[in-house]
Design a protein around this motif. Structure first.
Motif, mmCIF file in Angstrom:
data_model
loop_
_atom_site.group_PDB
_atom_site.id
_atom_site.type_symbol
_atom_site.label_atom_id
_atom_site.label_comp_id
_atom_site.label_asym_id
_atom_site.label_seq_id
_atom_site.Cartn_x
_atom_site.Cartn_y
_atom_site.Cartn_z
ATOM 1 N N CYS A 104 38.072 25.048 2.973
ATOM 2 C CA CYS A 104 37.776 23.551 2.858
ATOM 3 C C CYS A 104 37.323 22.450 1.862
ATOM 4 O O CYS A 104 36.569 22.878 1.425
ATOM 5 C CB CYS A 104 37.507 23.670 4.592
ATOM 6 S SG CYS A 104 37.862 24.446 6.294
ATOM 7 N N SER A 105 37.951 21.583 1.924
ATOM 8 C CA SER A 105 36.607 20.694 1.176
ATOM 9 C C SER A 105 36.359 19.309 1.485
ATOM 10 O O SER A 105 37.291 18.470 2.042
ATOM 11 C CB SER A 105 36.579 21.479 0.092
ATOM 12 O OG SER A 105 36.248 19.675 -0.668
ATOM 13 N N VAL A 106 35.266 18.653 1.644
ATOM 14 C CA VAL A 106 34.955 17.763 1.940
ATOM 15 C C VAL A 106 33.961 16.868 1.096
ATOM 16 O O VAL A 106 33.298 17.278 0.656
ATOM 17 C CB VAL A 106 34.543 16.653 4.026
ATOM 18 C CG1 VAL A 106 34.772 15.267 3.697
ATOM 19 C CG2 VAL A 106 34.832 17.372 4.374
ATOM 20 N N VAL A 107 34.550 15.752 -0.291
ATOM 21 C CA VAL A 107 33.619 15.675 -1.506
ATOM 22 C C VAL A 107 33.291 14.306 -0.577
ATOM 23 O O VAL A 107 34.156 13.140 -1.510
ATOM 24 C CB VAL A 107 34.416 15.560 -2.318
ATOM 25 C CG1 VAL A 107 33.402 15.360 -3.812
ATOM 26 C CG2 VAL A 107 35.306 17.490 -2.817
ATOM 27 N N ASN A 108 32.734 13.541 -0.999
ATOM 28 C CA ASN A 108 31.935 11.535 -0.984
ATOM 29 C C ASN A 108 31.748 12.011 -2.608
ATOM 30 O O ASN A 108 30.818 12.380 -3.177
ATOM 31 C CB ASN A 108 31.462 11.944 0.030
ATOM 32 C CG ASN A 108 30.409 9.977 -0.163
ATOM 33 O OD1 ASN A 108 30.416 9.304 -0.639
ATOM 34 N ND2 ASN A 108 30.343 9.665 1.534
ATOM 35 N N PRO A 109 32.784 10.962 -3.034
ATOM 36 C CA PRO A 109 32.507 10.165 -4.548
ATOM 37 C C PRO A 109 30.824 9.768 -4.463
ATOM 38 O O PRO A 109 30.850 9.657 -5.694
ATOM 39 C CB PRO A 109 33.926 9.136 -4.680
ATOM 40 C CG PRO A 109 34.083 8.292 -3.509
ATOM 41 C CD PRO A 109 33.414 9.964 -2.434
ATOM 42 N N GLY A 110 30.351 9.272 -3.487
ATOM 43 C CA GLY A 110 29.264 8.962 -3.937
ATOM 44 C C GLY A 110 28.549 7.730 -4.638
ATOM 45 O O GLY A 110 27.426 7.220 -4.574
ATOM 46 N N GLY A 111 30.003 6.879 -5.378
ATOM 47 C CA GLY A 111 30.049 5.391 -5.776
ATOM 48 C C GLY A 111 31.202 5.467 -5.764
ATOM 49 O O GLY A 111 32.370 6.153 -6.174
ATOM 50 N N TRP A 112 31.329 3.930 -6.310
ATOM 51 C CA TRP A 112 33.002 3.690 -6.302
ATOM 52 C C TRP A 112 33.736 4.277 -7.081
ATOM 53 O O TRP A 112 33.364 4.602 -8.931
ATOM 54 C CB TRP A 112 32.687 2.131 -7.093
ATOM 55 C CG TRP A 112 33.646 1.075 -7.213
ATOM 56 C CD1 TRP A 112 35.140 0.484 -6.009
ATOM 57 C CD2 TRP A 112 35.035 1.373 -8.586
ATOM 58 N NE1 TRP A 112 36.576 0.342 -7.221
ATOM 59 C CE2 TRP A 112 35.889 0.864 -8.140
ATOM 60 C CE3 TRP A 112 34.299 1.806 -9.725
ATOM 61 C CZ2 TRP A 112 37.050 0.638 -8.970
ATOM 62 C CZ3 TRP A 112 35.509 1.497 -10.700
ATOM 63 C CH2 TRP A 112 37.102 1.831 -10.501
ATOM 64 N N ALA A 113 34.669 4.601 -7.345
ATOM 65 C CA ALA A 113 36.104 4.627 -7.588
ATOM 66 C C ALA A 113 37.192 4.169 -6.654
ATOM 67 O O ALA A 113 37.701 4.541 -5.495
ATOM 68 C CB ALA A 113 36.262 6.236 -7.782
ATOM 69 N N PRO A 114 38.556 4.115 -7.683
ATOM 70 C CA PRO A 114 39.338 3.360 -6.727
ATOM 71 C C PRO A 114 40.589 4.107 -5.868
ATOM 72 O O PRO A 114 40.846 5.702 -7.009
ATOM 73 C CB PRO A 114 40.755 2.692 -8.159
ATOM 74 C CG PRO A 114 39.692 3.178 -9.109
ATOM 75 C CD PRO A 114 38.068 4.095 -9.012
ATOM 76 N N ALA A 115 40.752 3.743 -4.713
ATOM 77 C CA ALA A 115 41.218 5.257 -4.086
ATOM 78 C C ALA A 115 42.526 5.027 -4.101
ATOM 79 O O ALA A 115 43.023 6.595 -3.683
ATOM 80 C CB ALA A 115 41.425 4.112 -2.137
#
Ligand code: 16C
Length: 257
Positions: free
Chosen positions: A213-224
């Motif tokens: 299981c994984s949840v990663v918040n990119p922490g800043g802008w990155a195109p969806a």
């Protein structure tokens, strides 16, 4: 009886004593057990999981989610791998010496703190995805086995839980990297079929059930759209590469239960 109790209390491993006093320990304990519970929940029903990749015994599910306009889609994957034990798979996922052998998105990895032999703090930099900035991750990683009384057919569970943390020497977003925030767990269980006397078990008799299981918040802008495309490509690639790496590493070695 009093004497017995006394000998138990003085035989506690000093490393275990010191890890339980570490300031991160309450969080490590809580997040690890929460993640174990979450990993064991079924993907059917009201969870809203959608299957997005399938290959042999591997199934990958995700939920589309955003936080503050950033894609944070939770991922849940199941896989069945023959010829390895849960303990072996978890050992390879946890141990720094194997990481470069299976972690394809890695540029650099450092162990910044050893809390105990089963609890490390890692700083990793990952490959850049154009057009976004490069990412790094600072997280504790904890390994443990959990006795599994509800399932008479399976052995104990092994879990690795990785969770983002902070460290005064490695502040976020100080250099060229944007820091990602992650919660990841790998849960493994070994099955022996047909059941055998432990000394006669061969690798072909063992199967390891894996939940990741994984949840990663990119922490800043990155195109969806770029992010979701990277997810779709990289997660199946990771799980196949990682499990094949485990099979290769273990095949000519004695089985470690
Ligand atoms: O769980 C995995 N690995 C563990 C040990 O390394 C640990 C690490 C998790 C890293 C989480 C991702 C960090 C950002 C990666 C940047 C993506 C580079 C892709 C390069 C492609 C050329 O728990 C296995 C992790 C498998 C990772 C699959 C890819 C996940 C993509 C997540 C996107 C995050 C945001 C990136 C923003 C640009």
């Amino acid at each position: 009886d009093r004497l017995k109790k006394k000998s138990v209390s003085i035989s506690i491993d000093p490393v275990v004593t010191s890890v339980s006093k570490h300031k991160l320990w309450p969080e490590i304990e809580r997040v690890t057990m929460e993640q174990l519970h979450y990993a064991r929940l079924d993907v059917g029903g009201a969870g809203g999981w959608q299957l997005f990749a399938e290959d042999g015994d591997m199934r990958m599910y995700r939920r589309e989610e955003e936080a503050d306009g950033l894609v944070v889609d939770p991922l849940k994957a199941c896989h069945v791998v023959k010829g390895v034990t849960g303990r072996e798979v978890c050992n390879i996922f946890f141990s720094p010496e194997y990481r470069a052998g299976w972690e394809a998105t890695l540029d650099d990895m450092t162990v910044v703190e050893t809390i105990s032999s089963d609890t490390l703090v890692f700083l990793q930099t990952h490959k850049r995805i154009w057009p976004a900035s490069q990412r790094d991750a600072l997280f504790w990683s904890h390994r443990r086995s959990v006795s599994n009384t509800d399932d008479p057919d399976g052995s104990d569970l092994w879990i690795i839980c990785n969770h983002s943390t902070e460290h005064p020497d490695y502040p976020a977003n100080a250099g060229k990297c944007v820091r990602v925030y992650l919660t990841v767990c790998l849960v493994c269980q070994t099955f022996v079929d047909p059941p055998k006397d432990p000394k006669n078990i061969r690798r072909e008799d063992i199967t390891c059930k894996i939940t990741y299981c994984s949840v990663v918040n990119p922490g800043g802008w990155a195109p969806a759209s770029v992010l979701r495309a990277v997810y779709k490509r990289e997660y199946p690639k990771f799980l196949k590469r990682f499990t094949n790496f485990c099979i290769e590493q273990c095949k000519d070695k004695p089985i470690v239960f």
